[in-house]
Design a protein around this motif. Structure first.
Motif, PDB file in Angstrom:
ATOM      1  N   ALA A   1       0.844  -1.194   0.000  1.00  0.00           N
ATOM      2  CA  ALA A   1       0.000   0.000   0.000  1.00  0.00           C
ATOM      3  C   ALA A   1       0.875   1.238   0.000  1.00  0.00           C
ATOM      4  O   ALA A   1       2.051   1.193   0.367  1.00  0.00           O
ATOM      5  CB  ALA A   1      -0.914   0.007   1.231  1.00  0.00           C
ATOM      6  N   GLU A   2       0.301   2.354  -0.412  1.00  0.00           N
ATOM      7  CA  GLU A   2       0.959   3.647  -0.246  1.00  0.00           C
ATOM      8  C   GLU A   2       0.802   4.036   1.219  1.00  0.00           C
ATOM      9  O   GLU A   2      -0.321   4.183   1.707  1.00  0.00           O
ATOM     10  CB  GLU A   2       0.316   4.699  -1.153  1.00  0.00           C
ATOM     11  CG  GLU A   2       0.923   6.079  -0.998  1.00  0.00           C
ATOM     12  CD  GLU A   2       0.133   7.159  -1.704  1.00  0.00           C
ATOM     13  OE1 GLU A   2       0.617   8.299  -1.735  1.00  0.00           O
ATOM     14  OE2 GLU A   2      -0.976   6.867  -2.205  1.00  0.00           O
ATOM     15  N   CYS A   3       1.908   4.191   1.928  1.00  0.00           N
ATOM     16  CA  CYS A   3       1.856   4.509   3.352  1.00  0.00           C
ATOM     17  C   CYS A   3       2.069   6.005   3.547  1.00  0.00           C
ATOM     18  O   CYS A   3       3.097   6.551   3.133  1.00  0.00           O
ATOM     19  CB  CYS A   3       2.919   3.716   4.111  1.00  0.00           C
ATOM     20  SG  CYS A   3       2.666   1.923   4.022  1.00  0.00           S
ATOM     21  N   VAL A   4       1.100   6.674   4.167  1.00  0.00           N
ATOM     22  CA  VAL A   4       1.129   8.123   4.303  1.00  0.00           C
ATOM     23  C   VAL A   4       0.984   8.501   5.770  1.00  0.00           C
ATOM     24  O   VAL A   4       0.074   8.036   6.456  1.00  0.00           O
ATOM     25  CB  VAL A   4       0.008   8.790   3.475  1.00  0.00           C
ATOM     26  CG1 VAL A   4       0.086  10.310   3.610  1.00  0.00           C
ATOM     27  CG2 VAL A   4       0.097   8.386   2.012  1.00  0.00           C
ATOM     28  N   GLU A   5       1.876   9.348   6.237  1.00  0.00           N
ATOM     29  CA  GLU A   5       1.856   9.767   7.633  1.00  0.00           C
ATOM     30  C   GLU A   5       1.013  11.027   7.831  1.00  0.00           C
ATOM     31  O   GLU A   5       1.080  11.970   7.041  1.00  0.00           O
ATOM     32  CB  GLU A   5       3.285  10.034   8.114  1.00  0.00           C
ATOM     33  CG  GLU A   5       3.341  10.439   9.579  1.00  0.00           C
ATOM     34  CD  GLU A   5       4.765  10.643  10.072  1.00  0.00           C
ATOM     35  OE1 GLU A   5       5.706  10.548   9.242  1.00  0.00           O
ATOM     36  OE2 GLU A   5       4.937  10.897  11.281  1.00  0.00           O
ATOM     37  N   VAL A   6       0.210  11.022   8.891  1.00  0.00           N
ATOM     38  CA  VAL A   6      -0.512  12.212   9.337  1.00  0.00           C
ATOM     39  C   VAL A   6      -0.126  12.452  10.789  1.00  0.00           C
ATOM     40  O   VAL A   6       0.610  11.677  11.385  1.00  0.00           O
ATOM     41  CB  VAL A   6      -2.042  12.043   9.196  1.00  0.00           C
ATOM     42  CG1 VAL A   6      -2.434  11.872   7.736  1.00  0.00           C
ATOM     43  CG2 VAL A   6      -2.553  10.871  10.031  1.00  0.00           C
ATOM     44  N   HIS A   7      -0.633  13.522  11.361  1.00  0.00           N
ATOM     45  CA  HIS A   7      -0.323  13.853  12.756  1.00  0.00           C
ATOM     46  C   HIS A   7      -1.635  13.863  13.532  1.00  0.00           C
ATOM     47  O   HIS A   7      -2.202  14.907  13.829  1.00  0.00           O
ATOM     48  CB  HIS A   7       0.405  15.192  12.841  1.00  0.00           C
ATOM     49  CG  HIS A   7       1.694  15.197  12.059  1.00  0.00           C
ATOM     50  ND1 HIS A   7       2.887  14.791  12.599  1.00  0.00           N
ATOM     51  CD2 HIS A   7       1.952  15.509  10.771  1.00  0.00           C
ATOM     52  CE1 HIS A   7       3.837  14.865  11.687  1.00  0.00           C
ATOM     53  NE2 HIS A   7       3.293  15.303  10.570  1.00  0.00           N
ATOM     54  N   SER A   8      -2.121  12.666  13.825  1.00  0.00           N
ATOM     55  CA  SER A   8      -3.429  12.498  14.447  1.00  0.00           C
ATOM     56  C   SER A   8      -3.327  11.457  15.546  1.00  0.00           C
ATOM     57  O   SER A   8      -2.408  10.631  15.562  1.00  0.00           O
ATOM     58  CB  SER A   8      -4.441  12.041  13.384  1.00  0.00           C
ATOM     59  OG  SER A   8      -5.666  11.647  13.971  1.00  0.00           O
ATOM     60  N   THR A   9      -4.281  11.488  16.478  1.00  0.00           N
ATOM     61  CA  THR A   9      -4.412  10.373  17.405  1.00  0.00           C
ATOM     62  C   THR A   9      -5.089   9.215  16.667  1.00  0.00           C
ATOM     63  O   THR A   9      -5.578   9.370  15.546  1.00  0.00           O
ATOM     64  CB  THR A   9      -5.265  10.769  18.616  1.00  0.00           C
ATOM     65  OG1 THR A   9      -6.582  11.116  18.167  1.00  0.00           O
ATOM     66  CG2 THR A   9      -4.652  11.944  19.364  1.00  0.00           C
ATOM     67  N   HIS A  10      -5.123   8.068  17.304  1.00  0.00           N
ATOM     68  CA  HIS A  10      -5.767   6.898  16.700  1.00  0.00           C
ATOM     69  C   HIS A  10      -7.280   7.092  16.612  1.00  0.00           C
ATOM     70  O   HIS A  10      -7.872   6.957  15.547  1.00  0.00           O
ATOM     71  CB  HIS A  10      -5.442   5.651  17.527  1.00  0.00           C
ATOM     72  CG  HIS A  10      -5.956   4.377  16.947  1.00  0.00           C
ATOM     73  ND1 HIS A  10      -5.305   3.698  15.950  1.00  0.00           N
ATOM     74  CD2 HIS A  10      -7.077   3.660  17.224  1.00  0.00           C
ATOM     75  CE1 HIS A  10      -5.978   2.611  15.629  1.00  0.00           C
ATOM     76  NE2 HIS A  10      -7.063   2.569  16.393  1.00  0.00           N
ATOM     77  N   THR A  11      -7.891   7.441  17.740  1.00  0.00           N
ATOM     78  CA  THR A  11      -9.345   7.592  17.771  1.00  0.00           C
ATOM     79  C   THR A  11      -9.809   8.821  16.995  1.00  0.00           C
ATOM     80  O   THR A  11     -10.962   8.903  16.588  1.00  0.00           O
ATOM     81  CB  THR A  11      -9.854   7.696  19.221  1.00  0.00           C
ATOM     82  OG1 THR A  11      -9.140   8.734  19.895  1.00  0.00           O
ATOM     83  CG2 THR A  11      -9.648   6.390  19.958  1.00  0.00           C
ATOM     84  N   GLY A  12      -8.897   9.774  16.782  1.00  0.00           N
ATOM     85  CA  GLY A  12      -9.281  11.016  16.121  1.00  0.00           C
ATOM     86  C   GLY A  12      -9.120  11.030  14.621  1.00  0.00           C
ATOM     87  O   GLY A  12      -9.412  12.050  13.986  1.00  0.00           O
ATOM     88  N   MET A  13      -8.670   9.941  14.016  1.00  0.00           N
ATOM     89  CA  MET A  13      -8.406   9.962  12.576  1.00  0.00           C
ATOM     90  C   MET A  13      -9.632  10.295  11.741  1.00  0.00           C
ATOM     91  O   MET A  13      -9.543  10.983  10.730  1.00  0.00           O
ATOM     92  CB  MET A  13      -7.804   8.632  12.126  1.00  0.00           C
ATOM     93  CG  MET A  13      -6.334   8.502  12.420  1.00  0.00           C
ATOM     94  SD  MET A  13      -5.570   7.099  11.568  1.00  0.00           S
ATOM     95  CE  MET A  13      -3.884   7.249  12.181  1.00  0.00           C
TER      96      MET A  13
END
Length: 264
Positions: free
Chosen positions: A211-223
């Motif tokens: 898969a294309e792996c893309v980083e964000v800056h989020s909590t787990h429950t907040g995605m």
């Protein structure tokens, strides 16, 4: 790997909901092209214990852009993996029939793992795959608190309470079979969104090599409430809707990791 109480505090539902006003004010929510999705179906698969309502913002966002979201039928995603997968495959097949073409599977956490299993089992039904904070490299690698809940449910299942996760889902032949399937190459385009701030799932376990792996800056429950996640999804879903990213299987060498700068 985790920092105990800090991880738990970051992952509270209250904190996740705190981001909703920011999402509703953000251009990625407010600016919508109703023709973007071209009627492409999307089946939404919630995370462990979250329930179908947890992806309501995603459903609203998709609907406003011309996609056709549908529920997966897996409820709170706390049951036996084989049973949940059967329900998801049924919902996927029905939505593909309803929309007249393969659909996108969008799953969060355990829901993303189930979506990947479905994509591997029936790629003919799947146009694309989105995984949000999904530990596909090790389904048992989540936060110890989550694993304690899972083992408690397994004990209840062994006591005769139906519809819950059982021991065979965490070890034994059923577990081994699903882990093997999770490692299979994908024959559909896929994206795995991960965060180093995730207090539930170690971000390394989301690095699906197909898969294309893309980083964000989020909590787990907040995605599901984070504008950055929707900024990542919008161009990719739009490309899938036009068919320009309908592709054969990826190989590990073509996998990319593309960090996204957090919104101000």
């Amino acid at each position: 790997m985790f920092d105990g109480l800090r991880s738990a505090a970051r992952e509270s539902v209250v904190r996740a909901l705190w981001d909703v006003p920011k999402l509703l004010r953000h251009p990625v929510w407010r600016t919508a092209d109703p023709g973007q999705g071209k009627g492409l179906g999307v089946v939404l698969v919630p995370g462990f214990g979250a329930g179908e309502a947890s992806l309501t913002p995603a459903a609203s966002w998709l609907r406003a852009r011309g996609y056709l979201p549908a529920r997966s039928g897996v409820g709170f995603t706390v049951g036996c993996t084989a049973d949940l997968l059967a329900k998801l495959l049924h919902s996927t097949e029905k939505h593909a029939e309803r929309t007249g073409r393969p659909v996108v599977l969008l799953g969060q956490s355990r829901g993303g793992g189930l979506a990947r299993l479905a994509a591997a089992r029936r790629p003919d039904l799947v146009h694309g795959l989105v995984m949000l904070g999904s530990p596909v490299l090790d389904p048992m690698g989540a936060h110890p608190n989550v694993l304690r809940i899972a083992r408690f449910l397994a004990r209840l299942a062994s006591a005769g309470i139906p519809g819950l996760l059982d021991d065979d889902c965490m070890r034994g032949p059923c577990f081994d079979e699903h882990v093997k399937t999770l490692a299979e190459p994908l024959r559909v385009p896929a994206i795995s969104i991960f965060s180093r701030m995730d207090g539930i799932v170690p971000w390394q376990l989301c690095q699906d090599p197909y898969a294309e792996c893309v980083e964000v800056h989020s909590t787990h429950t907040g995605m599901g409430f984070d504008p950055q996640v929707y900024e990542v999804l919008e161009p990719r879903l739009a490309a899938w809707a036009t068919g320009s990213m309908r592709a054969s299987s990826r190989t590990p060498s073509t996998t990319s990791s593309s960090p996204i700068v957090p919104c101000g």
